[in-house]
Design an enzyme around this catalytic site. Structure first.
Site, PDB file in Angstrom:
ATOM      1  N   GLU A  28     -61.283  64.377 -16.117  1.00  0.00           N
ATOM      2  CA  GLU A  28     -62.120  64.304 -14.921  1.00  0.00           C
ATOM      3  C   GLU A  28     -61.843  62.971 -14.229  1.00  0.00           C
ATOM      4  O   GLU A  28     -61.850  61.917 -14.864  1.00  0.00           O
ATOM      5  CB  GLU A  28     -63.594  64.450 -15.330  1.00  0.00           C
ATOM      6  CG  GLU A  28     -64.555  64.580 -14.188  1.00  0.00           C
ATOM      7  CD  GLU A  28     -64.976  63.228 -13.687  1.00  0.00           C
ATOM      8  OE1 GLU A  28     -64.697  62.967 -12.500  1.00  0.00           O
ATOM      9  OE2 GLU A  28     -65.538  62.450 -14.457  1.00  0.00           O
ATOM     10  N   SER A  29     -61.565  63.005 -12.915  1.00  0.00           N
ATOM     11  CA  SER A  29     -61.011  61.844 -12.213  1.00  0.00           C
ATOM     12  C   SER A  29     -61.960  60.654 -12.148  1.00  0.00           C
ATOM     13  O   SER A  29     -61.522  59.505 -12.237  1.00  0.00           O
ATOM     14  CB  SER A  29     -60.567  62.241 -10.800  1.00  0.00           C
ATOM     15  OG  SER A  29     -61.653  62.754 -10.057  1.00  0.00           O
ATOM     16  N   LYS A  30     -63.260  60.898 -11.983  1.00  0.00           N
ATOM     17  CA  LYS A  30     -64.207  59.779 -11.931  1.00  0.00           C
ATOM     18  C   LYS A  30     -64.224  59.046 -13.268  1.00  0.00           C
ATOM     19  O   LYS A  30     -64.276  57.815 -13.323  1.00  0.00           O
ATOM     20  CB  LYS A  30     -65.610  60.296 -11.597  1.00  0.00           C
ATOM     21  CG  LYS A  30     -66.713  59.219 -11.591  1.00  0.00           C
ATOM     22  CD  LYS A  30     -66.542  58.221 -10.470  1.00  0.00           C
ATOM     23  CE  LYS A  30     -67.720  57.261 -10.372  1.00  0.00           C
ATOM     24  NZ  LYS A  30     -68.983  57.933  -9.965  1.00  0.00           N
ATOM     25  N   CYS A  47     -64.069  68.813  -3.960  1.00  0.00           N
ATOM     26  CA  CYS A  47     -64.319  68.580  -5.381  1.00  0.00           C
ATOM     27  C   CYS A  47     -65.322  69.601  -5.907  1.00  0.00           C
ATOM     28  O   CYS A  47     -66.331  69.899  -5.250  1.00  0.00           O
ATOM     29  CB  CYS A  47     -64.841  67.158  -5.596  1.00  0.00           C
ATOM     30  SG  CYS A  47     -65.377  66.819  -7.292  1.00  0.00           S
ATOM     31  N   ASP A 103     -61.002  66.903  -0.479  1.00  0.00           N
ATOM     32  CA  ASP A 103     -59.694  66.561  -1.042  1.00  0.00           C
ATOM     33  C   ASP A 103     -58.631  67.037  -0.055  1.00  0.00           C
ATOM     34  O   ASP A 103     -58.454  68.242   0.141  1.00  0.00           O
ATOM     35  CB  ASP A 103     -59.482  67.246  -2.399  1.00  0.00           C
ATOM     36  CG  ASP A 103     -60.389  66.703  -3.486  1.00  0.00           C
ATOM     37  OD1 ASP A 103     -60.658  65.491  -3.476  1.00  0.00           O
ATOM     38  OD2 ASP A 103     -60.834  67.492  -4.335  1.00  0.00           O
ATOM     39  N   ARG A 135     -58.316  59.192  -3.695  1.00  0.00           N
ATOM     40  CA  ARG A 135     -59.763  59.012  -3.624  1.00  0.00           C
ATOM     41  C   ARG A 135     -60.167  58.218  -4.853  1.00  0.00           C
ATOM     42  O   ARG A 135     -59.800  58.566  -5.971  1.00  0.00           O
ATOM     43  CB  ARG A 135     -60.470  60.374  -3.583  1.00  0.00           C
ATOM     44  CG  ARG A 135     -61.969  60.290  -3.466  1.00  0.00           C
ATOM     45  CD  ARG A 135     -62.564  61.493  -2.742  1.00  0.00           C
ATOM     46  NE  ARG A 135     -62.208  62.772  -3.335  1.00  0.00           N
ATOM     47  CZ  ARG A 135     -62.837  63.322  -4.381  1.00  0.00           C
ATOM     48  NH1 ARG A 135     -63.808  62.665  -4.988  1.00  0.00           N
ATOM     49  NH2 ARG A 135     -62.478  64.507  -4.833  1.00  0.00           N
ATOM     50  N   GLY A 136     -60.892  57.113  -4.631  1.00  0.00           N
ATOM     51  CA  GLY A 136     -61.267  56.264  -5.748  1.00  0.00           C
ATOM     52  C   GLY A 136     -60.084  55.575  -6.397  1.00  0.00           C
ATOM     53  O   GLY A 136     -60.088  55.297  -7.591  1.00  0.00           O
TER      54      GLY A 136
END
Length: 273
Positions: A82-84, A179, A186, A247-248
């Site tokens: 999970e990207s976060k 997302c 995205d 993103r992030g």
């Protein structure tokens, strides 16, 4: 663990010490079951390319080290990350004292391999590495004068073909999805290479645009498109490459191909990266 227990979409405190447990794994099998994909006999080969632009730690003298990372997660890995959680994990190195960037690279690769249950490869590049920008080599289909009225869920009935055989590459910069958890947009460029009956560009572009308000992870969007095309047209070869914008501090670029001995797309970045 269920997705509801992840850190995605929640207010989080950045940890000031290295913590590998921040990485949150998501089984690929859940979405693949929805798409009718047999995880024991995948219809594709490929990799998820993660470019990370915010990597830093401290050397033995307390001086910051920085780099840009590129990591390759095999498409046949049991889990995705999970990207976060990956962002929070990378930031846990900010005050971590280490011998070198190479040692940091080794730790990250091992942690990613542990959480995905696969051998993750990649490296961390110096910030002053020269990066080339380019555009896909195929035909851009974005200038077609079409009428769009479906922005989700994706409509695979829009995938039509002509009774003529071709081998070609087409791409679109109009791709967008959201997302799965937060609904954040995205944005991406999608590149399709295939050999077989010719896709009808106008209806296929409308198909891609039908992802616009659809909530799904980047990797899952790529596999959905792959399966939708494969089920619609009998092709001799097919590859899907989606280059998402960052993103992030992270961009995710999934690649899927029918060719076991596939060659990764060139490493030139697109202008939106």
């Amino acid at each position: 663990m269920p997705l509801s227990t992840s850190l995605l979409g929640k207010k989080n405190t950045y940890k000031d010490s290295y913590d590998a447990t921040l990485l949150f794994k998501i089984p690929r099998i859940n979405n693949r079951n929805v798409l009718g994909i047999d995880s024991n006999h995948l219809p594709f080969y490929g990799v998820d390319i993660w470019n990370t632009y915010e990597i830093s730690c401290l050397n033995k003298n307390g001086k910051p080290l920085v780099g840009i990372g590129t990591f390759y997660i095999p498409a046949d890995s049991e889990n995705i990350v999970e990207s976060k959680s990956f962002k929070l994990y990378l930031n846990s190195f900010n005050n971590f004292i280490i011998e070198s960037i190479e040692e940091l690279e080794r730790i990250i690769l091992q942690d990613l391999s542990n959480v995905t249950y696969a051998k993750v490869t990649g490296r961390i590049f110096p910030i002053n590495t020269k990066i080339e920008f380019g555009i896909p080599s195929g035909k851009n289909i974005d200038n077609l004068d079409i009428v769009c009225n479906n922005y989700g869920p994706p409509d695979n009935s829009l995938i039509e073909y002509e009774d003529v055989l071709v081998e070609e590459e087409i791409y679109s910069n109009l791709f967008k999805s959201n997302c799965l958890v937060t609904g954040q947009p995205d944005w991406g460029t999608i590149v399709i290479k295939y050999k077989g009956k010719k896709l009808k560009y106008d209806s296929f572009l409308r198909y891609l645009i039908s992802f616009r308000n659809f909530n799904e992870f980047a990797e899952q969007c790529a596999e959905r498109i792959f399966i939708d095309i494969k089920n619609s047209i009998n092709l001799d070869f097919l590859s899907i490459y989606i280059v998402y914008t960052r993103r992030g501090g992270i961009d995710i670029c999934p690649y899927r191909s029918t060719d076991k001995s596939y060659t990764l797309p060139n490493d030139k970045r697109l202008i939106r990266q």
